[in-house]
Design a protein around this motif. Structure first.
Motif, PDB file in Angstrom:
ATOM      1  N   ILE A   4      14.335 -27.173 -13.144  1.00 30.47           N
ATOM      2  CA  ILE A   4      13.817 -26.387 -14.276  1.00 30.47           C
ATOM      3  C   ILE A   4      13.670 -27.301 -15.487  1.00 30.47           C
ATOM      4  O   ILE A   4      14.605 -28.023 -15.846  1.00 30.47           O
ATOM      5  CB  ILE A   4      14.798 -25.251 -14.640  1.00 30.47           C
ATOM      6  CG1 ILE A   4      15.111 -24.388 -13.422  1.00 30.47           C
ATOM      7  CG2 ILE A   4      14.231 -24.392 -15.773  1.00 30.47           C
ATOM      8  CD1 ILE A   4      16.403 -23.604 -13.569  1.00 30.47           C
ATOM      9  N   ALA A  57      11.000 -21.782 -19.644  1.00 26.46           N
ATOM     10  CA  ALA A  57      11.499 -22.522 -18.476  1.00 26.46           C
ATOM     11  C   ALA A  57      10.325 -22.679 -17.521  1.00 26.46           C
ATOM     12  O   ALA A  57       9.595 -21.709 -17.249  1.00 26.46           O
ATOM     13  CB  ALA A  57      12.624 -21.738 -17.805  1.00 26.46           C
ATOM     14  N   ALA A  59       8.973 -24.457 -13.698  1.00 24.46           N
ATOM     15  CA  ALA A  59       9.286 -25.091 -12.411  1.00 24.46           C
ATOM     16  C   ALA A  59       7.959 -25.367 -11.728  1.00 24.46           C
ATOM     17  O   ALA A  59       7.108 -24.470 -11.626  1.00 24.46           O
ATOM     18  CB  ALA A  59      10.139 -24.161 -11.545  1.00 24.46           C
ATOM     19  N   VAL A  83      13.245 -13.639 -17.243  1.00 24.82           N
ATOM     20  CA  VAL A  83      13.055 -14.502 -16.080  1.00 24.82           C
ATOM     21  C   VAL A  83      12.205 -13.731 -15.072  1.00 24.82           C
ATOM     22  O   VAL A  83      12.425 -12.525 -14.849  1.00 24.82           O
ATOM     23  CB  VAL A  83      14.422 -14.887 -15.455  1.00 24.82           C
ATOM     24  CG1 VAL A  83      14.233 -15.690 -14.172  1.00 24.82           C
ATOM     25  CG2 VAL A  83      15.265 -15.686 -16.459  1.00 24.82           C
ATOM     26  N   TYR A  87      12.665 -15.495  -9.542  1.00 27.05           N
ATOM     27  CA  TYR A  87      13.569 -16.584  -9.935  1.00 27.05           C
ATOM     28  C   TYR A  87      14.896 -16.064 -10.476  1.00 27.05           C
ATOM     29  O   TYR A  87      15.739 -16.856 -10.903  1.00 27.05           O
ATOM     30  CB  TYR A  87      12.868 -17.491 -10.959  1.00 27.05           C
ATOM     31  CG  TYR A  87      11.694 -18.215 -10.349  1.00 27.05           C
ATOM     32  CD1 TYR A  87      11.865 -19.450  -9.734  1.00 27.05           C
ATOM     33  CD2 TYR A  87      10.426 -17.635 -10.350  1.00 27.05           C
ATOM     34  CE1 TYR A  87      10.798 -20.099  -9.151  1.00 27.05           C
ATOM     35  CE2 TYR A  87       9.350 -18.278  -9.758  1.00 27.05           C
ATOM     36  CZ  TYR A  87       9.538 -19.517  -9.160  1.00 27.05           C
ATOM     37  OH  TYR A  87       8.476 -20.158  -8.576  1.00 27.05           O
ATOM     38  N   LYS A  90      18.979 -17.555 -10.062  1.00 27.71           N
ATOM     39  CA  LYS A  90      18.892 -18.960  -9.628  1.00 27.71           C
ATOM     40  C   LYS A  90      19.239 -19.939 -10.744  1.00 27.71           C
ATOM     41  O   LYS A  90      18.871 -21.115 -10.671  1.00 27.71           O
ATOM     42  CB  LYS A  90      17.487 -19.248  -9.101  1.00 27.71           C
ATOM     43  CG  LYS A  90      17.168 -18.415  -7.868  1.00 27.71           C
ATOM     44  CD  LYS A  90      15.808 -18.729  -7.289  1.00 27.71           C
ATOM     45  CE  LYS A  90      15.679 -18.011  -5.956  1.00 27.71           C
ATOM     46  NZ  LYS A  90      14.345 -17.730  -5.548  1.00 27.71           N
ATOM     47  N   VAL A  92      18.206 -19.824 -13.942  1.00 23.71           N
ATOM     48  CA  VAL A  92      17.195 -19.986 -15.000  1.00 23.71           C
ATOM     49  C   VAL A  92      17.680 -19.338 -16.300  1.00 23.71           C
ATOM     50  O   VAL A  92      17.559 -19.907 -17.393  1.00 23.71           O
ATOM     51  CB  VAL A  92      15.840 -19.379 -14.571  1.00 23.71           C
ATOM     52  CG1 VAL A  92      14.784 -19.608 -15.643  1.00 23.71           C
ATOM     53  CG2 VAL A  92      15.393 -19.941 -13.230  1.00 23.71           C
ATOM     54  N   LYS A  95      20.218 -21.472 -18.017  1.00 20.38           N
ATOM     55  CA  LYS A  95      19.603 -22.650 -18.648  1.00 20.38           C
ATOM     56  C   LYS A  95      18.926 -22.262 -19.972  1.00 20.38           C
ATOM     57  O   LYS A  95      19.066 -22.945 -20.983  1.00 20.38           O
ATOM     58  CB  LYS A  95      18.587 -23.262 -17.674  1.00 20.38           C
ATOM     59  CG  LYS A  95      18.111 -24.609 -18.066  1.00 20.38           C
ATOM     60  CD  LYS A  95      18.199 -25.597 -16.915  1.00 20.38           C
ATOM     61  CE  LYS A  95      17.855 -26.975 -17.423  1.00 20.38           C
ATOM     62  NZ  LYS A  95      17.966 -28.010 -16.448  1.00 20.38           N
TER      63      LYS A  95
END
Ligand SMILES: CC(C)(COP(=O)(O)OP(=O)(O)OC[C@H]1O[C@@H](n2cnc3c(N)ncnc32)[C@H](O)[C@@H]1OP(=O)(O)O)[C@@H](O)C(=O)NCCC(=O)NCCS
Length: 152
Positions: A4, A57, A59, A83, A87, A90, A92, A95
């Protein structure tokens, strides 16, 4: 484990960020009626992206989540944290939350405050937030008001 990366949002990301917020909130199974009403509101605009602290974020070059922070010293308000359903669970959200805490700290805030979706309260508790009463949401329901102390 997904890789990420966190990037600051640009005004042109607004429409995609709005779609992500709608998909994310739908994860909790709210009625189409409520979700449809909410989708009619601005949620996020290029103006807000310019004005507030908005980070995404990503990916594999895809935006998979985002947050918006308002600085109202001595408080920083976490206004949005979303989010994408695929996802969720996981890492995210962690973070993004930790990035928001860093940004709030850098801004000189003493604490972070937020109004949590009731389904997200256990996540915020895990992140170190404390319940501090209730707020009334845009849907007229009582939702947890939470704080995170930034003072060392
Ligand atoms: C709330 C949300 C942002 C959390 O993001 P996420 O990516 O699913 O969370 P993470 O996978 O990073 O989880 C971080 C930690 O919280 C814990 N956690 C997450 N949800 C939890 C739950 N319902 N109960 C207990 N712990 C939970 C995880 O186990 C993880 O713990 P660890 O890092 O110590 O192992 C995400 O679920 C979401 O977008 N939900 C829909 C929209 C929403 O409600 N947004 C918030 C609006 S206020």
């Amino acid at each position: 484990m997904i890789n990420i990366e966190i990037y600051q949002a640009k005004p042109e990301d607004g429409e995609r960020l709005k779609q992500i917020a709608i998909a994310s909130k739908s994860y909790w199974g709210y009625s189409e009626h409520l979700m449809g009403q909410w989708a009619q509101t601005p949620i996020i605009t290029s103006e807000l992206i310019n004005k507030d602290i908005v980070y995404m974020a990503c990916a594999n070059s895809l935006i998979i989540g985002w947050y918006r922070l308002l600085i109202r010293l001595p408080v920083a308000i976490l206004e949005d944290l979303w989010v994408l359903p695929d996802y969720i669970g996981k890492g995210v959200g962690r973070k993004l939350f930790e990035h928001a805490i860093q940004q709030a700290d850098l801004s000189g805030a003493e604490r972070l405050e937020l109004d949590a979706d009731p389904n997200a309260e256990p996540f915020y508790t895990r992140m170190g937030c404390k319940a501090a009463g209730e707020s009334i949401s845009e849907w007229g329901r009582a939702i947890p008001h939470m704080t995170y102390n930034l003072q060392r």
